[in-house]
Write a protein that holds these residues in place. Structure first.
Motif, PDB file in Angstrom:
ATOM      1  N   TRP A  14      46.997  49.711  35.323  1.00  0.00           N
ATOM      2  CA  TRP A  14      45.640  49.369  35.765  1.00  0.00           C
ATOM      3  C   TRP A  14      45.286  49.973  37.120  1.00  0.00           C
ATOM      4  O   TRP A  14      44.122  50.006  37.497  1.00  0.00           O
ATOM      5  CB  TRP A  14      45.419  47.857  35.748  1.00  0.00           C
ATOM      6  CG  TRP A  14      46.301  47.025  36.642  1.00  0.00           C
ATOM      7  CD1 TRP A  14      47.176  47.436  37.585  1.00  0.00           C
ATOM      8  CD2 TRP A  14      46.366  45.594  36.636  1.00  0.00           C
ATOM      9  NE1 TRP A  14      47.790  46.366  38.172  1.00  0.00           N
ATOM     10  CE2 TRP A  14      47.311  45.211  37.613  1.00  0.00           C
ATOM     11  CE3 TRP A  14      45.724  44.599  35.916  1.00  0.00           C
ATOM     12  CZ2 TRP A  14      47.618  43.885  37.887  1.00  0.00           C
ATOM     13  CZ3 TRP A  14      46.032  43.280  36.191  1.00  0.00           C
ATOM     14  CH2 TRP A  14      46.971  42.934  37.158  1.00  0.00           C
TER      15      TRP A  14
ATOM     16  N   LYS B   9      41.330  48.482  31.061  1.00  0.00           N
ATOM     17  CA  LYS B   9      40.414  47.331  31.110  1.00  0.00           C
ATOM     18  C   LYS B   9      39.976  46.938  29.699  1.00  0.00           C
ATOM     19  O   LYS B   9      39.940  45.742  29.353  1.00  0.00           O
ATOM     20  CB  LYS B   9      39.195  47.685  31.962  1.00  0.00           C
ATOM     21  CG  LYS B   9      38.151  46.580  32.000  1.00  0.00           C
ATOM     22  CD  LYS B   9      36.908  47.009  32.770  1.00  0.00           C
ATOM     23  CE  LYS B   9      35.823  45.938  32.689  1.00  0.00           C
ATOM     24  NZ  LYS B   9      34.585  46.345  33.398  1.00  0.00           N
TER      25      LYS B   9
ATOM     26  N   GLY C  90      43.312  46.697  39.506  1.00  0.00           N
ATOM     27  CA  GLY C  90      43.284  46.103  38.175  1.00  0.00           C
ATOM     28  C   GLY C  90      42.997  44.616  38.188  1.00  0.00           C
ATOM     29  O   GLY C  90      42.549  44.052  37.184  1.00  0.00           O
TER      30      GLY C  90
ATOM     31  N   ALA D 155      39.003  43.908  37.511  1.00  0.00           N
ATOM     32  CA  ALA D 155      38.529  44.046  36.134  1.00  0.00           C
ATOM     33  C   ALA D 155      39.103  42.946  35.244  1.00  0.00           C
ATOM     34  O   ALA D 155      38.401  42.399  34.384  1.00  0.00           O
ATOM     35  CB  ALA D 155      38.906  45.425  35.596  1.00  0.00           C
ATOM     36  N   SER D 156      40.375  42.608  35.461  1.00  0.00           N
ATOM     37  CA  SER D 156      41.012  41.584  34.630  1.00  0.00           C
ATOM     38  C   SER D 156      40.385  40.215  34.861  1.00  0.00           C
ATOM     39  O   SER D 156      40.113  39.469  33.908  1.00  0.00           O
ATOM     40  CB  SER D 156      42.513  41.538  34.918  1.00  0.00           C
ATOM     41  OG  SER D 156      43.097  42.801  34.684  1.00  0.00           O
TER      42      SER D 156
ATOM     43  N   CYS E 256      37.096  40.028  33.156  1.00  0.00           N
ATOM     44  CA  CYS E 256      37.219  39.739  31.714  1.00  0.00           C
ATOM     45  C   CYS E 256      37.508  38.259  31.477  1.00  0.00           C
ATOM     46  O   CYS E 256      36.982  37.647  30.537  1.00  0.00           O
ATOM     47  CB  CYS E 256      38.326  40.593  31.101  1.00  0.00           C
ATOM     48  SG  CYS E 256      38.004  42.372  31.163  1.00  0.00           S
TER      49      CYS E 256
ATOM     50  N   TYR F 167      34.859  47.803  42.585  1.00  0.00           N
ATOM     51  CA  TYR F 167      35.553  46.837  41.724  1.00  0.00           C
ATOM     52  C   TYR F 167      35.243  45.407  42.158  1.00  0.00           C
ATOM     53  O   TYR F 167      34.993  44.531  41.325  1.00  0.00           O
ATOM     54  CB  TYR F 167      37.069  47.078  41.787  1.00  0.00           C
ATOM     55  CG  TYR F 167      37.500  48.457  41.348  1.00  0.00           C
ATOM     56  CD1 TYR F 167      37.731  48.732  40.002  1.00  0.00           C
ATOM     57  CD2 TYR F 167      37.650  49.496  42.256  1.00  0.00           C
ATOM     58  CE1 TYR F 167      38.123  49.995  39.589  1.00  0.00           C
ATOM     59  CE2 TYR F 167      38.036  50.762  41.848  1.00  0.00           C
ATOM     60  CZ  TYR F 167      38.269  51.002  40.519  1.00  0.00           C
ATOM     61  OH  TYR F 167      38.648  52.256  40.108  1.00  0.00           O
TER      62      TYR F 167
END
Length: 1806
Positions: A337, A349, A390, A393-394, A397, A430
């Protein structure tokens, strides 16, 4: 077509109709696929009546059959495009023909590709044709399955079946062929699976067959014979990784995963594909393949989602979040990521998002928000550091799955944490995306859960309030990124929040004005308003009319001290979401106000933003004016133009015109002599925008045109800009003149034209390098003038009368050719002279200037539209020959043994012998006697001294000559057409000439030793290689490969006669190879790069140590250059691991050259792996990665580093470890220390870090302090989180007991460092709360207690401040040498570190024990704790300055915290520790010898309350206040002014302040002076009565004005605060409605003069003050210097004035403006004032002298003598203004007439 459509059904068989349809069919097939007519025809044919459709289809089939007869390989693409465009309803017979054609086509392309091996351009074209052919075959098979029912063709004798088998075999071959492009292989993988699916029966067994293929178990599976015959290559047990990858892609894309159509076998295949892909992820590291893998994994997750909808319960269990496959996929996500490639990060992602959806599908029906899998993920993600990209983005989600509220319940400070991260631009996008997802979801949650309006305050507190705090107080980067990324999204989500923001910020705007470093509430308000208006959330006219924001508030923002606040205020005026919105009069006035004070910004980014914003404003004016013109034309004047205005269109248009005209007047006005580079850049850039935007085509109404504003003076002003020493100013002026060239050229008469041309020719041979650049721009401008040849080139034209006869030749071409011939003739003559004496040529007529002008002329010539082709061919040939000749003259110098300097400054025999050798090297090209023997510099040899002084000139000559030759040859290479086979006679340069140029570059790059020489040759060589890579001539196209092979062979050969330079980091060899490899097409297979890296790595890490080290050194140096080359991108990453191995092994070489090159290579690799270091913090995690990510990206380093670490630690186990230090230890720890632990490390990682732990622990025993420290950091990432307590306990238990006799101090220290770093990292990770750490903590503390004897030992072990037990710490402090005295000298190793550690411990204990909690607690334990063993005074009296410095720094921090209100006032807290220390500080101020401690003592005294300090001066240091001030002045510091001090002392103090403000002073001194002036402003500078006297007060004001013009921005900002204090006092005293409170330096300078004039009136000192100000105005210019030294300065790089920011004429104009206003207000006349008479005489004398000096200058002095001309022009205006004011003050007629004597400045522009 309309006629055909109108025919009735009976006409379907009409021959005419059939003929028409045949013509249409042939036309359709003859058109290329990109021709728009083809789409028109297709659309028309689809609309044919039904009765004609059959005939049309027949016609098309006939045409298609003809097309299928094509045999030319290079025409196949057209047939394929036609096939793809009509892929519907083929009969079986037609399908057979097409399949036969495709079968032949594939074989033909294969054969053609084989025959053209090495010709990359032809091969690339064939690859694309092959790709289209495979895609067409796939389309055909898909249509065959859809349209042809039954399986009639599925028997071995069927022609269709045989063709299918052939296609399958070809596709299999393509799939297995690694030499093809990856896209061809990928598509072949799709085709193979598609063909097998179409042909294989029974269909139910197909998933099993593909599973066997992927798992390599085909030998156990029964398969049909046709499959083995055509796909035999796939039936092996070990398929290449890439083939497996493409087969997986094919299976996922070509099989139907929906509806459970493949049953259990399909589910097994799905799981098998995941297993194969995850196993491949650790093997495939090439960037393109790794990208494909990530994309295929994302496809797999989509397929899994589709399969789950109707999948079995067993599949749901196997894809659940707790399953093994999901765990491995999460490992893949965590590893990738933060991958360097954007594509992989994006796919990661998607994979994570789909994994969450898969888990949601598997638990459908249960409460997902409380699911353990989601809860575990959230917890782990939140425990990660925020620098992990990363993570954002995680979490975004997860917000969609569980909601923002559930995440915030774990930590309500998450929004603030994310906003804090946004000072890093790489993280800001981000972070803003995550914030958007969270606050959008949160708003939706509130909207559904609560009544309207009840939740908004809570939402604002979470998402808006933290934003406002940061906007007001945050640093520049953080606020900028938040405004750019976060604020627009927030306003889009909830536009109503804007009113809340305005209300909050308006309330605090007066109290929080901001500063030069923070925006304050006003700056935050401007940012919010600008963003809101730009995105359409508010109308400026509305907020101004409603009084929500005042015009004065915006005005204040436009001149704010913080640059970005000014930009935001300007953006509020210029940016709007509607480009046709009318620009109001207020906006125009405010813009003009902004332009007065902001053009001189030193920040390039600020200047660019100003230009960009004003460009938007001009576009609005232009586009809205077009709307207004249309309204006027349509006579709709009664319609209101915008709701905010009631003016008629013509009135608005006139306002526009007036505004633009005044703006241009202002912009041309600031291009005065001596204007700064920032001002010129801003003005020219804005003028260029105006010229571009308001250049309308003829016939279109235009509100403004710049060319109508131009006159000869303004044109000359632009031409004068060519004399600037900054090339970007020259470029801007030239571009602007080109846009206005018609009017600019018409305003040039023949006399001026001749003058400019002569100046250009003179400058082209100047010894100053920047003069030839000026000459080039002048010539490039003049070649557009039609009269250039007649007026300036007459002598040359006499020999070429035929030039004028050809009227079709453009003026530019004709003039350029003539100018280049003239320059070429001159430079050829000069080369002949230089061959006789290079030194004389360098000093008198350096040739590089002429060559630069030739190159400049070539670059602007349109070579695709030349008329005089034969003349240009001859010119190119002569230019190439001239370049070789010039290079031959100077190249012996750059290729000599000592190219940088030829003249030793020592007179010893050794230096003379060295010089003699160098002179022999360069003698062949220089026959002057000077080079026949070595000359030694002697005092009596004046002539030789003069020659030696020319060495900079000679160095510049040869460097610049080589540079210009390289650039000229590179430019000439661009004349080679890419299609060399077509009409080669028209090419201006031949293939043979290009080859010779390539040989020239090769020679110089491989043999030059001077860095400048080969770097400059590299610039031209890059241009050549780029041309060769695009050329279709096979001989030229293969040259880079041949050159590369040649140089690699020469490097490997170790030939003693080789001319390659093995020193100087291999000189030009890395540049040469870089250029060759970088020119390789990016989308190719990069065969040259692969071949080169393989060779270099084998040389860099040779297996046979007996080989020569020279090839190894070359290889290491070249590898370093390649790893640093960003153009190679991710293609170089697969070789990083081998480079690391080579550098570490090379570091162990006994040869210094190898170790040196290895070190440089290692440094480059660390940057390539971990990124460019962007901060000063060595331990920051921004340039680090997790251990799992590192070893996953570079798996081969795992065994290598482990093995090397074992070797290193084995060397530390011997008894003589102090003497054996392994060379690789430092490098290994440097790499391992760049890794850090991650909470996401799980059990699925294949590479365990456990084996490293014992070796790293043993590295902590190293005798090198730095290595022990690094081993402590390196151990952290290798210990799993749950193992930290156990490891810490084991390390502590390994420490020696008191009974131990033999104790190694290094081992003890290293162990303690490892314990410290483990605990620090563990506690920062926020994981200890949920583990058994609390239970283990007791064991650790107990074990620590048994080791406390180490801290009491006389052995010096730094770092013991860790032991957090009060009594034990007090005992440690009591027993320490600080308390008992130090019986050692400072030479004892470790003593200083030990004392520093104890001192830090003492300060920490004092800080805590003095706290309110301890002092107020009544327990016995607290009372014991409140009595520390040592006091602050004890530390201050320590004999070691390191200890004193630590104590002083702590005290200063406490005082600053008190002064900034961070800690409470009064005698409590840490301030109680400072009671009665004033005596100590005063004594230290007199006796302290260490400079650092002395500065801290003075700073402490400055921050202390003087009421406590001053009374103690008499008893402590035996000084009264007068003596104290005298001493303070001597010590360069002052802060006490409120005492009764003698006048003599004050005058001395004023003189000292004036001295401090001189330009020659250091920045710190100037800042101190500004601080002093600020502190005395209210008391002395603006007091109601004069305290110091007029002369001294005005002297201090002059200091303020000098500081406001200082070149250093921080000094100007500090001085501007003086004016801010004055304005604040004025506002509080006078109570005016509006006054500027915080202003930038240009505005402050203007206000300073205004304030000063007002003060003179207040003090009643106008009559005495005006003459002093007139003296300021006149200045103290030393014009005698210009008269006495008219000769040109020999300094090569003299750029005139030192201060590049200050503008003397700005200062003059502002002062004169306020003086004239003062005189007019007070009606002042001074007819009999003696001082004025004296000033008048001085001014008149200077006027006459200036006139004389201007006449003495040569022609066009603005170019040839720019500094002198500028200085005289400035002084001329100063005198003129001064005489004007003197004239107003004098009423005597005689004197008035005397003043009217003209002061001529000579010839303008002459």
């Amino acid at each position: 077509m309309p006629l055909v459509k109108q025919m009735d059904q009976n006409s379907a068989g009409d021959p005419m109709v059939k003929a028409c349809l045949d013509v249409l069919g042939e036309t359709y097939f003859s058109l290329s696929v990109k021709n728009p007519l083809k789409k028109v025809l297709a659309s028309s044919l689809n609309g044919l009546p039904g009765h004609l459709m059959v005939s049309a289809v027949q016609s098309f089939v006939c045409c298609l059959r003809e097309e299928l007869k094509t045999t030319d390989v290079y025409l196949y693409r057209k047939v394929l495009d036609n096939l793809a465009s009509c892929m519907e309803d083929f009969s079986l017979g037609t399908v057979a023909l097409i399949l036969q054609f495709l079968q032949k086509l594939l074989l033909d392309i294969q054969e053609e590709n084989r025959q053209n091996h090495g010709n990359r351009i032809v091969q690339t074209q064939l690859m694309h044709d092959l790709l289209i052919a495979i895609k067409v075959s796939m389309m055909l098979i898909q249509k065959l399955q859809e349209n042809i029912q039954g399986s009639l063709w599925k028997h071995n004798e069927s022609f269709v079946w045989q063709s299918m088998c052939s296609l399958l075999k070809s596709s299999t071959n393509f799939l297995m062929d690694a030499t093809l492009l990856q896209t061809v292989q990928t598509t072949s993988g799709l085709a193979v699976i598609l063909f097998i699916r179409a042909m294989y029966e029974p269909v139910e067994e197909l998933p099993s067959l593909i599973s066997d293929l992927l798992l390599g178990t085909m030998e156990h599976s029964p398969v049909p014979a046709w499959f083995v015959r055509n796909c035999g290559a796939l039936c092996t047990a070990e398929l290449p990784d890439s083939v497996l990858l493409f087969l997986c892609h094919g299976a996922l894309a070509m099989l139907d995963w929906k509806n459970g159509s493949m049953g259990e076998n399909g589910e097994k295949l799905l799981l098998d594909i995941a297993s194969v892909l995850l196993s491949l992820s650790s093997e495939l590291k090439e960037s393109s393949v790794a990208t494909s893998l990530s994309r295929i994994l994302a496809i797999w997750t989509n397929s899994a989602l589709a399969a789950l909808v109707s999948g079995s319960p067993d599949l749901k269990i196997k894809l659940n979040g707790n399953s093994d496959i999901t765990g491995k996929l999460l490992e893949y996500i965590y590893t990738h990521w933060d991958h360097p490639l954007d594509a992989i990060r994006h796919q990661t992602k998607l994979i994570f998002k789909n994994l969450l959806r898969i888990h949601q599908t598997t638990i459908a029906g249960s409460n997902g928000k409380s699911d353990p899998f989601f809860a575990r993920l959230i917890k782990h993600l939140l425990s990660l550091d925020w620098h992990v990209k990363g993570k954002y983005a995680s979490l975004g989600c997860l917000v969609e799955c569980v909601g923002t509220e559930n995440i915030l319940q774990l930590d309500r400070t998450i929004p603030v944490q994310i906003l804090d991260v946004m000072n890093d631009q790489s993280l800001a996008p981000y972070a803003s995306d995550l914030l958007e997802a969270m606050f959008t979801n949160h708003k939706a949650h509130f909207t559904l859960s609560f009544q309207e309006g009840t939740w908004i305050d809570q939402w604002h507190d979470l998402w808006v309030s933290p934003l406002l705090v940061i906007l007001c107080e945050g640093n520049h980067d953080q606020t900028t990124y938040i405004i750019d990324y976060y604020l627009p999204k927030l306003l889009k989500c909830n536009p109503d929040s804007l009113s809340y923001m305005i209300r909050i910020l308006q309330a605090s705007a007066d109290a929080n004005l901001g500063s030069c470093s923070t925006r304050g509430a006003l700056g935050a308000l401007m940012a919010c308003l600008r963003t809101a208006r730009a995105h359409g959330h508010l109308e400026l006219s509305n907020i101004l009319s409603s009084g929500l924001v005042s015009t004065e508030c915006i005005k204040q923002g436009l001149v704010h001290q913080h640059n970005q606040v000014c930009i935001d205020a300007l953006g509020l005026l210029c940016e709007t979401h509607r480009t046709t919105e009318i620009v109001s009069l207020e906006e125009m006035q405010l813009t003009q106000f902004f332009m007065m004070y902001n053009l001189n910004s030193q920040s390039p980014s600020v200047r660019q933003q100003i230009v960009s914003l004003l460009r938007k404003l001009f576009c609005r004016i232009h586009e809205s004016s077009q709307v207004l013109y249309k309204m006027e034309q349509n006579k709709t004047k009664q319609v209101l133009v915008e709701n905010s205005t009631h003016m008629p269109p013509l009135r608005i248009l006139q306002q526009y015109k007036d505004f633009m005209s005044s703006l241009c007047t202002r912009l041309f006005g600031v291009l005065f002599p001596g204007s700064s580079h920032p001002t010129r850049f801003s003005a020219l850039s804005i003028l260029e925008s105006i010229a571009e935007i308001f250049s309308a085509p003829k016939g279109q109404a235009q509100v403004f045109q710049l060319d109508q504003e131009m006159d000869s003076a303004r044109v000359h002003t632009l031409i004068q800009c060519f004399a600037s020493t900054f090339e970007e100013v020259k470029i801007l002026a030239f571009r602007l003149l080109m846009k206005l060239r018609d009017v600019a050229l018409n305003l040039q008469d023949s006399e001026n034209l001749d003058l400019l041309f002569q100046a250009a020719m003179d400058l082209s041979t100047s010894t100053k390098p920047y003069d030839c650049v000026t000459a080039s721009y002048l010539l490039n401008f003049l070649v557009y003038h039609e009269g250039l040849q007649n007026s300036c080139l007459g002598k040359w034209l006499e020999h070429n009368p035929q030039m004028d006869e050809n009227t079709s030749v453009s003026t530019v071409e004709k003039n350029t050719l003539a100018v280049m011939k003239l320059l070429l003739v001159n430079v050829e003559e000069e080369i002949l002279q230089a061959k006789k004496c290079l030194l004389q040529a360098a000093a008198s007529f350096p040739m590089y200037g002429r060559v630069h002008c030739i190159t400049g002329a070539l670059k602007q010539l349109p070579f695709n539209n030349l008329t005089l082709v034969s003349e240009w061919k001859e010119m190119v040939t002569r230019l190439i020959l001239m370049s070789y000749s010039l290079s031959a003259v100077v190249s012996p110098v750059v290729q000599s043994s000592s190219p940088e300097g030829l003249i030793p400054m020592d007179s010893d025999p050794e230096s003379a012998g060295r010089l003699q050798m160098i002179l022999h090297e360069i003698q062949p090209q220089d026959t002057n006697d000077y080079f026949m023997q070595a000359k030694i510099l002697k005092e009596h040899c004046k002539e030789e001294s003069e020659k030696l002084d020319q060495r900079p000139t000679k160095s510049i000559c040869k460097d610049r000559s080589m540079k210009e030759v390289s650039l000229l040859l590179g430019t000439l290479c661009k004349l080679l057409p890419s299609q060399t086979t077509s009409e080669p006679s028209d090419a201006l340069i031949t293939v043979e000439q290009v080859k010779n140029i390539g040989d020239y570059f090769k020679h110089h790059l491989l043999q030059s030793r001077h860095r400048g020489a080969f770097e400059l040759a590299y610039a031209g060589f890059v241009q050549l290689t780029e041309i060769l890579s695009r050329c279709n001539s096979e001989s030229l196209h293969k040259m880079p490969e041949q050159w590369l092979s040649y140089v690699l062979e020469e490097i490997k050969s170790c030939d003693p006669s080789s001319t390659l330079c093995a020193t100087r980091r291999s000189a030009g060899i890395p540049f040469y190879i870089q250029a060759l490899l970088a020119s390789e097409p990016k989308k190719s297979k990069t065969d040259l790069l692969k071949m080169t890296m393989k060779e270099l790595i084998s040389l860099a890490a040779p297996l046979n140590e007996s080989l020569s080290v020279i090839p190894q050194v070359h290889a290491l140096n070249i590898l370093r250059a390649l790893y640093r080359d960003t153009r190679l991108g991710e293609n170089i990453v697969p070789y990083v691991a081998d480079g690391i191995k080579a550098s570490i092994l090379g570091f162990m070489s006994p040869v210094w050259a190898v170790r040196n090159s290895s070190t440089l290579l290692f440094s480059a690799l660390i940057t390539r792996i971990f990124g460019v270091k962007r901060g000063k913090d060595e331990n920051s995690k921004k340039n680090r990665m997790t251990g799992r990510e590192f070893f996953s990206r570079f798996p081969s380093l795992y065994p290598f580093l482990l093995k090397q670490l074992e070797v290193v630690t084995n060397s530390l186990n011997s008894e003589a470890e102090e003497l054996k230090i392994h060379p690789s230890l430092f490098l290994l720890l440097l790499i391992l220390g760049r890794l850090y632990p991650s909470p996401m490390d799980g059990s699925h990682s294949a590479l365990s870090t456990a084996p490293f732990v014992p070796f790293i622990i043993r590295c902590g025993h190293s005798p090198v302090y730095r290595c022990r420290e690094m081993s402590g950091r390196a151990l952290v990432p290798f210990v799993m989180a749950n193992e930290v307590p156990h490891t810490v306990l084991a390390l502590l238990q390994g420490l020696p007991d008191p009974a131990t006799h033999c104790m190694r101090q290094n081992t003890v220290h290293g162990t303690l460092l490892q314990v410290f770093h483990l605990l620090q990292s563990y506690l920062e990770s926020n994981q200890f709360a949920s583990l058994d750490f609390q239970q283990r903590l007791g064991d650790i503390i107990t074990c620590m207690g048994t080791k406390l004897w180490l801290a009491k030992s006389v052995t010096l072990i730094p770092g013991m401040q860790l032991l957090d037990f009060w009594e034990e710490m007090n005992r440690v402090i009591s027993d320490s040498e600080l308390m008992s005295g130090i019986p050692y000298s400072s030479a004892v190793p470790g003593l200083i570190q030990y004392l520093q550690s104890i001192s830090k411990l003492v300060i920490s204990v004092l800080s805590v024990t003095a706290g309110a909690d301890i002092q107020s607690c009544g327990s016995a334990a607290a009372k014991r704790m409140a009595k520390p063993s040592l006091s602050v005074a004890h530390l201050l009296h320590c004999e070691f300055h390191e200890v004193r410095l630590l104590a002083l720094e702590a005290i200063l921090l406490w005082l600053k915290q008190r002064n900034s209100k961070q800690i409470a006032e009064g005698r409590g807290g840490v301030l109680c520790l400072l009671i009665d220390l004033e005596d100590t500080f005063l004594t230290m101020a007199l006796k302290e010898t260490n400079p650092q401690c002395f500065c801290k003592v003075l700073e402490i005294l400055y921050n202390m309350d003087l009421r406590n300090v001053l009374p103690k001066t008499k008893c402590s240091i035996k000084m009264n206040p007068n003596e104290l001030l005298t001493w303070t002045c001597t010590a360069y510091f002052s802060c006490v002014l409120c005492l009764q001090i003698s006048e003599e002392i004050l005058k001395k103090w004023v003189q000292l302040i004036v001295y401090f403000c001189g330009d020659e002073q250091q920045t710190e001194m100037l800042l101190a002076a500004a601080e002093i002036l600020k502190s005395i402003t209210s008391f002395l500078l603006i007091s109601e009565k004069l305290i110091l006297g007029l002369s001294d007060t005005l002297g201090l004001w002059k200091c303020v004005i000098l500081l406001l013009q200082n070149e250093d921005l921080v000094v100007r900002d500090a001085a501007a605060e003086v004016i801010q204090v004055a304005l604040s006092e004025k506002k509080s005293n006078e109570g005016t409605e509006f006054a500027f409170r915080i202003v930038n330096a240009p505005m402050a300078l203007d206000l300073a003069f205004g304030i000063l004039c007002e003060l003179l009136q207040r003090w009643g000192e106008v009559r005495a003050g005006v003459p002093i100000l007139l003296e300021w105005l006149l200045g103290d210019s030393d014009l005698q210097r210009d008269e006495e030294t008219p000769e040109e300065d020999d300094s090569l790089f003299d750029k005139g004035e030192v201060n590049f920011w200050a503008e003397k004429l700005t200062h003059v104009r502002q002062l004169s403006k306020h003086l004239l206003h003062l005189i007019s207000v007070t009606r002042l006349t001074l007819p009999d004032h003696g001082e004025l008479t004296r000033l008048s005489r001085i001014a008149l004398d200077q006027a006459q002298l200036i006139e004389h000096l201007l006449r003495a200058l040569p022609l066009a002095p603005e170019f040839s003598r720019t500094p002198e001309f500028t200085r005289l022009a400035i002084q001329k205006e100063r005198i003129s203004v001064c005489l004007k004011i003197l004239n107003l003050l004098k009423s005597d007629d005689t004197f008035s007439s005397l003043l009217q004597t003209p002061c001529s400045a000579g010839r303008p522009g002459k």
